[in-house]
Design a protein around this motif. Sequence first.
Motif, PDB file in Angstrom:
ATOM      1  N   THR A   1       1.864  11.040  -5.725  1.00  0.00           N
ATOM      2  CA  THR A   1       3.325  10.376  -5.959  1.00  0.00           C
ATOM      3  C   THR A   1       2.919   9.373  -7.031  1.00  0.00           C
ATOM      4  O   THR A   1       2.101   8.909  -7.204  1.00  0.00           O
ATOM      5  CB  THR A   1       4.172  10.069  -5.206  1.00  0.00           C
ATOM      6  OG1 THR A   1       3.588   8.903  -4.402  1.00  0.00           O
ATOM      7  CG2 THR A   1       4.247  11.330  -3.733  1.00  0.00           C
ATOM      8  N   THR A   2       4.085   8.964  -7.814  1.00  0.00           N
ATOM      9  CA  THR A   2       3.884   8.095  -8.739  1.00  0.00           C
ATOM     10  C   THR A   2       4.559   6.452  -8.200  1.00  0.00           C
ATOM     11  O   THR A   2       4.562   5.666  -8.998  1.00  0.00           O
ATOM     12  CB  THR A   2       4.262   8.387 -10.122  1.00  0.00           C
ATOM     13  OG1 THR A   2       5.880   8.646 -10.009  1.00  0.00           O
ATOM     14  CG2 THR A   2       3.616   9.651 -10.727  1.00  0.00           C
ATOM     15  N   GLY A   3       5.551   6.689  -7.252  1.00  0.00           N
ATOM     16  CA  GLY A   3       5.986   5.549  -6.888  1.00  0.00           C
ATOM     17  C   GLY A   3       6.155   5.496  -5.432  1.00  0.00           C
ATOM     18  O   GLY A   3       5.684   6.207  -4.426  1.00  0.00           O
TER      19      GLY A   3
ATOM     20  N   LYS B   1      11.671  10.688   0.341  1.00  0.00           N
ATOM     21  CA  LYS B   1      12.171  10.664  -1.045  1.00  0.00           C
ATOM     22  C   LYS B   1      11.345   9.747  -2.171  1.00  0.00           C
ATOM     23  O   LYS B   1      11.452   8.616  -1.776  1.00  0.00           O
ATOM     24  CB  LYS B   1      13.771  10.316  -1.099  1.00  0.00           C
ATOM     25  CG  LYS B   1      14.574  11.060  -0.496  1.00  0.00           C
ATOM     26  CD  LYS B   1      16.008  10.649  -0.252  1.00  0.00           C
ATOM     27  CE  LYS B   1      17.039  11.392   0.533  1.00  0.00           C
ATOM     28  NZ  LYS B   1      18.328  11.204   0.520  1.00  0.00           N
ATOM     29  N   GLU B   2      11.086  10.152  -3.107  1.00  0.00           N
ATOM     30  CA  GLU B   2      10.486   9.213  -4.312  1.00  0.00           C
ATOM     31  C   GLU B   2      11.431   8.454  -5.017  1.00  0.00           C
ATOM     32  O   GLU B   2      12.445   8.882  -5.476  1.00  0.00           O
ATOM     33  CB  GLU B   2       9.508  10.233  -5.165  1.00  0.00           C
ATOM     34  CG  GLU B   2       8.625   9.297  -6.033  1.00  0.00           C
ATOM     35  CD  GLU B   2       7.789   9.838  -6.939  1.00  0.00           C
ATOM     36  OE1 GLU B   2       6.846   9.477  -7.723  1.00  0.00           O
ATOM     37  OE2 GLU B   2       7.736  11.117  -6.518  1.00  0.00           O
TER      38      GLU B   2
ATOM     39  N   SER C   1       7.592  15.910   4.371  1.00  0.00           N
ATOM     40  CA  SER C   1       9.049  16.171   4.451  1.00  0.00           C
ATOM     41  C   SER C   1       9.590  17.553   4.816  1.00  0.00           C
ATOM     42  O   SER C   1       8.972  18.597   4.503  1.00  0.00           O
ATOM     43  CB  SER C   1       9.251  15.834   2.842  1.00  0.00           C
ATOM     44  OG  SER C   1      10.631  15.624   2.551  1.00  0.00           O
TER      45      SER C   1
ATOM     46  N   GLY D   1       3.012   4.122  -2.810  1.00  0.00           N
ATOM     47  CA  GLY D   1       3.434   5.502  -2.957  1.00  0.00           C
ATOM     48  C   GLY D   1       2.265   6.292  -2.281  1.00  0.00           C
ATOM     49  O   GLY D   1       0.964   6.201  -2.133  1.00  0.00           O
TER      50      GLY D   1
ATOM     51  N   MET E   1       7.817   5.627  -1.528  1.00  0.00           N
ATOM     52  CA  MET E   1       8.479   6.617  -0.949  1.00  0.00           C
ATOM     53  C   MET E   1       9.404   6.229  -0.021  1.00  0.00           C
ATOM     54  O   MET E   1       8.951   5.152   0.834  1.00  0.00           O
ATOM     55  CB  MET E   1       7.293   7.666  -0.360  1.00  0.00           C
ATOM     56  CG  MET E   1       6.610   8.294  -1.107  1.00  0.00           C
ATOM     57  SD  MET E   1       7.412   9.419  -2.301  1.00  0.00           S
ATOM     58  CE  MET E   1       7.818  10.755  -1.389  1.00  0.00           C
ATOM     59  N   HIS E   2      10.609   6.524   0.154  1.00  0.00           N
ATOM     60  CA  HIS E   2      11.441   6.187   1.104  1.00  0.00           C
ATOM     61  C   HIS E   2      11.586   7.311   2.298  1.00  0.00           C
ATOM     62  O   HIS E   2      11.830   8.279   1.831  1.00  0.00           O
ATOM     63  CB  HIS E   2      12.779   5.796   0.540  1.00  0.00           C
ATOM     64  CG  HIS E   2      12.962   4.496  -0.080  1.00  0.00           C
ATOM     65  ND1 HIS E   2      14.152   3.982  -0.487  1.00  0.00           N
ATOM     66  CD2 HIS E   2      12.055   3.748  -0.481  1.00  0.00           C
ATOM     67  CE1 HIS E   2      14.032   2.765  -1.155  1.00  0.00           C
ATOM     68  NE2 HIS E   2      12.620   2.564  -1.140  1.00  0.00           N
TER      69      HIS E   2
END
Length: 213
Positions: free
Chosen positions: A122-124, A211-212, A195, A118, A126-127
């Motif tokens: 952020t916590t996750g 996008k997360e 982004s 991530g 990322m796409h």
Amino acid sequence: MPQLIASVEGVEIKHVYLQKDRTTLGRKPYNDIVLDNLVVSGEHCAFDLQGIADVYIEDLGSTNGTYINGQMIKSRQLLRNNDVITIGNFRVQYLSSSEHEAPEKPEKTMAMSLDALGLPGTTGVMHASLRVLSGTSAGLEVPVVKAVTTFGQPGVAVVSISHRRDGYYVVRMDGPVQPTLNGQPIGPRALLLASRDILNLAGTEMEFVLKEV
């Protein structure tokens, strides 16, 4: 080694080496080559490798058809060097061989989630993707799934987007036409992408999207 180069509006989006006996192309995620657009059927066509370099293409009963050099194919057909396969707005060039060898550990050609860390804040995971904003393919979203991905039209304007631990970076690679990021020239020095940044490659505008998940 036989290969396919897929592009939209002159922007290269996939480069695939044909190494399997059968490689499928379609909109559904289980295909080897995924083109996520409604003009592409769930299972659109397949490429069969016979011997060392003979590649046959077969339409799998697609809704919009598969065209080679402007002609719709009705049956299984042998591909010849530099044949151009058209599926909706997608242009796929077939090359029977390359001056460059395929990577020793080629990346899978199927669409997949990017196994990455991530980004800061952020916590996750990322796409990342590029959303086409101009031309007949406006609205098409192209995922950025590799550590380093090139976009553009060879000999005109090419940039490279690389994924690093702290984010995504873009750098100019090739071509006489100056690519821009938010209206500013992209040079040989890597620029950090955010982004909703806007890239312009020889008149084709694309929005960088994160996008997360």
